[in-house]
Scaffold this motif. Structure first.
Motif, PDB file in Angstrom:
ATOM      1  N   ALA A  64      65.663  82.330  88.523  1.00 48.49           N
ATOM      2  CA  ALA A  64      64.857  81.684  89.569  1.00 48.49           C
ATOM      3  C   ALA A  64      63.775  80.864  88.875  1.00 48.49           C
ATOM      4  CB  ALA A  64      64.271  82.702  90.525  1.00 48.49           C
ATOM      5  N   SER A  65      64.084  80.413  87.671  1.00 45.74           N
ATOM      6  CA  SER A  65      63.254  79.432  86.976  1.00 45.74           C
ATOM      7  C   SER A  65      61.763  79.770  87.011  1.00 45.74           C
ATOM      8  CB  SER A  65      63.547  78.063  87.588  1.00 45.74           C
ATOM      9  OG  SER A  65      62.820  77.064  86.977  1.00 45.74           O
ATOM     10  N   HIS A  66      60.966  78.907  87.681  1.00 48.68           N
ATOM     11  CA  HIS A  66      59.511  79.066  87.673  1.00 48.68           C
ATOM     12  C   HIS A  66      59.000  80.018  88.748  1.00 48.68           C
ATOM     13  CE1 HIS A  66      60.511  76.003  90.614  1.00 48.68           C
ATOM     14  NE2 HIS A  66      59.388  76.315  91.236  1.00 48.68           N
ATOM     15  N   VAL A 275      56.768  75.816  78.487  1.00 49.61           N
ATOM     16  CA  VAL A 275      58.084  75.702  79.132  1.00 49.61           C
ATOM     17  C   VAL A 275      58.107  76.638  80.347  1.00 49.61           C
ATOM     18  CG1 VAL A 275      59.173  75.183  76.924  1.00 49.61           C
ATOM     19  CG2 VAL A 275      59.228  77.522  77.768  1.00 49.61           C
ATOM     20  N   ASP A 276      59.102  76.504  81.209  1.00 48.55           N
ATOM     21  CA  ASP A 276      59.136  77.378  82.394  1.00 48.55           C
ATOM     22  C   ASP A 276      60.053  78.583  82.145  1.00 48.55           C
ATOM     23  OD1 ASP A 276      61.594  76.131  82.571  1.00 48.55           O
ATOM     24  OD2 ASP A 276      61.542  75.961  84.739  1.00 48.55           O
ATOM     25  N   GLY A 277      60.255  79.383  83.203  1.00 48.85           N
ATOM     26  CA  GLY A 277      60.940  80.663  83.065  1.00 48.85           C
ATOM     27  C   GLY A 277      62.368  80.601  82.558  1.00 48.85           C
ATOM     28  N   ASP A 278      63.070  79.490  82.740  1.00 51.48           N
ATOM     29  CA  ASP A 278      64.433  79.396  82.208  1.00 51.48           C
ATOM     30  C   ASP A 278      64.566  78.259  81.189  1.00 51.48           C
ATOM     31  OD1 ASP A 278      64.163  77.438  84.157  1.00 51.48           O
ATOM     32  OD2 ASP A 278      66.234  77.570  84.840  1.00 51.48           O
ATOM     33  N   ALA A 279      63.385  77.772  80.758  1.00 52.15           N
ATOM     34  CA  ALA A 279      63.311  76.793  79.664  1.00 52.15           C
ATOM     35  C   ALA A 279      64.069  75.491  79.925  1.00 52.15           C
ATOM     36  CB  ALA A 279      63.757  77.413  78.339  1.00 52.15           C
ATOM     37  N   ASP A 280      63.970  74.992  81.164  1.00 50.17           N
ATOM     38  CA  ASP A 280      64.502  73.639  81.368  1.00 50.17           C
ATOM     39  C   ASP A 280      63.401  72.614  81.619  1.00 50.17           C
ATOM     40  OD1 ASP A 280      63.969  74.456  83.940  1.00 50.17           O
ATOM     41  OD2 ASP A 280      66.017  74.197  84.699  1.00 50.17           O
ATOM     42  N   ARG A 281      62.166  73.086  81.765  1.00 44.95           N
ATOM     43  CA  ARG A 281      61.047  72.141  81.943  1.00 44.95           C
ATOM     44  C   ARG A 281      60.071  72.262  80.789  1.00 44.95           C
ATOM     45  NH1 ARG A 281      58.283  73.119  87.665  1.00 44.95           N
ATOM     46  NH2 ARG A 281      60.091  73.209  89.022  1.00 44.95           N
ATOM     47  N   VAL A 282      59.484  71.156  80.415  1.00 49.90           N
ATOM     48  CA  VAL A 282      58.506  71.169  79.325  1.00 49.90           C
ATOM     49  C   VAL A 282      57.315  70.268  79.652  1.00 49.90           C
ATOM     50  CG1 VAL A 282      59.692  69.345  78.036  1.00 49.90           C
ATOM     51  CG2 VAL A 282      58.224  70.928  76.818  1.00 49.90           C
TER      52      VAL A 282
HETATM   53 ZN    ZN Z   1      63.480  75.878  85.356  1.00 47.47          ZN
END
Ligand code: ZN
Ligand code: NG1
Length: 530
Positions: A64-66, A275-282
């Motif tokens: 659930a990403s962020h 980075v966010d919880g699943d490391a796709d945003r920086v």
């Molecule tokens: Zn994410």
């Protein structure tokens, strides 16, 4: 397939235990983790159908990403690494919500309507983030995949972009890269080291940075990267898993709150990254010597990349259609700079990576970034071939061939399959290194307009519908007129409202020239829906 075989898919353990309606949104299903058991099971079933339908490997990512730690979610990754095809989103939503007594008939209907050949073998690869609820949800997904006789290959704890990479590698017989985690780390780090060669620091650029890993999977991946990057860069990792996921840290927190993460040492002018919880945003940030916080978000990253690529293309005398894709959340300052100073075309897409990715494909080299730091760069295969030829073209000058070769290597630093925090970070580091810039020089490229985001809880977010890449409200009637009236009173004012696809809230965005006016502007607009 005969219906008697489909009876195998009834599994009491994963019966639906609540009546809440769940929708496959911007980034798949997201909800409280305790609501998702049956959803994961059914997504396992559906992933098998999708794999058979496409005769290709499908990815299933549990994250659930962020969102807060207690949430979880699932998204399916289509064969070319893209998000699930929109036409299937309704099918998936329907499957997640039907009663158990209708599960078999719904599956039968999908098979019939999509004309799926059930004799085709199905392979689903899975991955999960570090949430405590993820292992149990993974078991549910695996039970679903195996319930329809699909083959599962589980990659365990991985970042979302790593799973996208693996899906693409598997479906292209390894031509994009070796379909293993080792292959991923090796490809990106080899290219990164090659571009900077033995020169670690350059000008104002120092190869050291501090990283906030949001207490998530990014910490594990960065530590693994260390083994491949060697001494080419030093990355100190904070919020590396001891604390609560995304709590007062991570890319979403830093971007939305416009403040540094907690548990993070801040030294003046040191380059920091989150980075966010699943490391796709920086997102990058730093604190200056006057203790002032500076944010360098997805717009800044996109601008840096666009300017550098334009420069490199000029250096190697190559001319391609270079373009940049943003969303309505992009700061007006960046859009103005890219179109009027860099003179690079800018397109605006709806929120959600699938919309940006699709638009970026319209360019020869398409750079796409959401302001929140989610983005990538896409190169047409013909472009890669032309650059490759230029590296060997004896008619070009040595400096031109060198620029082409630099470009070619940089392409391999990029995870083109989806926005990837760690790949994007290595790309930013590569560009800053090449230019000999510290974070301060980078920040000087253009001036952001003061901006703010608010979340507003409303009784039904879906009464708000939008158009023009979400920049304008269609319903409720009169809302857009109200926004326009308010915005017209502020210099360089811009504001819009849209329902979130990942949370049960409405998002309000506003920007204007004068910082002092910002709170007033956004409050006035938010009150229209409050
Ligand atoms: Zn994410
Ligand atoms: P929603 O909740 O639909 O705004 C958020 C982000 C998107 C995207 C998705 C998926 C903002 C304003 N929105 O979507 O850009 O990243 O999450 O994670 O940042």
């Amino acid at each position: 397939m005969e219906s008697f075989k489909l009876e195998n898919i009834l599994n009491e353990k994963y019966n639906k235990k609540h009546d809440g309606y769940l929708q496959y949104g911007t980034a798949g299903f997201r909800a409280g983790a305790d609501l998702l058991d049956h959803v994961l099971y059914r997504m396992g079933l559906l992933a098998v159908l999708r794999s058979k339908d496409k005769n290709a490997v499908i990815g299933l990512m549990i994250t659930a990403s962020h969102n807060v730690e207690s949430d979880n979610g699932v998204k399916l990754i289509d064969p070319a690494g893209e998000m699930l095809e929109p036409a299937w989103e309704q099918i998936v939503t329907n499957l997640a919500n039907v009663n158990d007594s209708n599960l078999i008939s719904t599956i039968q209907q999908i098979i019939k309507e999509r004309n799926i050949d059930m004799s085709v073998n199905a392979t689903v690869i899975t991955g999960r983030d570090t949430r405590r609820s993820s292992p149990a949800l993974l078991n549910a997904a695996i039970a679903g995949i195996q319930g329809l006789n699909g083959t599962v290959q589980d990659f365990g704890l991985i970042t979302t972009p790593q799973l996208h990479y693996l899906v693409v590698c598997m479906n292209t017989n390894g031509s994009y890269g070796v379909p293993t985690l080792n292959g991923y780390y090796e490809k990106l780090s080899k290219a990164f080291k090659h571009v900077r060669q033995d020169k670690i620091n350059n000008g104002q650029y120092v190869a050291e940075l501090q990283l906030d890993a949001a207490n998530g999977i990014g910490a594990i991946a960065v530590k693994e990267f260390h083994n491949y990057l060697g001494t080419s860069i030093t990355i100190d990792v904070y919020n590396d898993g001891d604390g609560e996921l995304n709590y007062l840290c991570g890319a979403d927190y830093v971007k939305v709150q416009q403040q540094p993460p907690t548990n993070f040492p801040l030294k003046p002018n040191v380059r920091c990254v989150t980075v966010d919880g699943d490391a796709d945003r920086v997102i990058y940030f730093y604190l200056d010597e006057n203790n002032q916080f500076h944010l360098l978000d997805g717009d800044r990253i996109a601008t840096l990349i666009a300017a550098y690529f334009k420069e490199l293309l000029q250096e190697c005398q190559l001319s391609f259609k270079l373009g940049l894709v943003q969303t309505a959340y992009a700061n007006g300052g960046s859009t103005d700079y890219i179109s009027n100073v860099l003179k690079i075309p800018v397109a605006c897409a709806s929120t959600g990576i699938k919309h940006l990715h699709g638009k970026a494909l319209e360019f020869d080299i398409g750079i796409y970034f959401e302001a929140n730091g989610h983005g990538s760069v896409l190169f047409k295969e013909s472009v890669v071939q032309t650059i490759k030829h230029a590296t060997m073209n004896a008619q070009l000058q040595a400096s031109e061939r060198e620029a082409a070769s630099k470009l070619l290597n940089i392409i391999d630093v990029i995870n083109q399959t989806v926005g990837d925090a760690l790949s994007d970070m290595l790309l930013v580091e590569t560009i800053l290194h090449a230019k000999g810039w510290s974070i301060i020089e980078w920040k000087k490229m253009y001036k952001d307009l003061p901006n703010k985001q608010l979340k507003v809880k409303v009784s039904d977010k879906n009464v708000i519908t939008t158009t023009n890449a979400e920049t304008q409200c269609l319903t409720p009637e009169g809302l857009q007129h109200g926004i326009d009236k308010i915005v017209s009173q502020y210099k360089k004012g811009r504001s819009f409202i849209r329902p979130s696809g990942t949370e049960d809230i409405v998002r309000v965005y506003a920007e204007c020239e004068d910082t002092c006016d910002l709170d007033k502007l956004i409050t006035e607009v938010a009150l229209l829906v409050y």
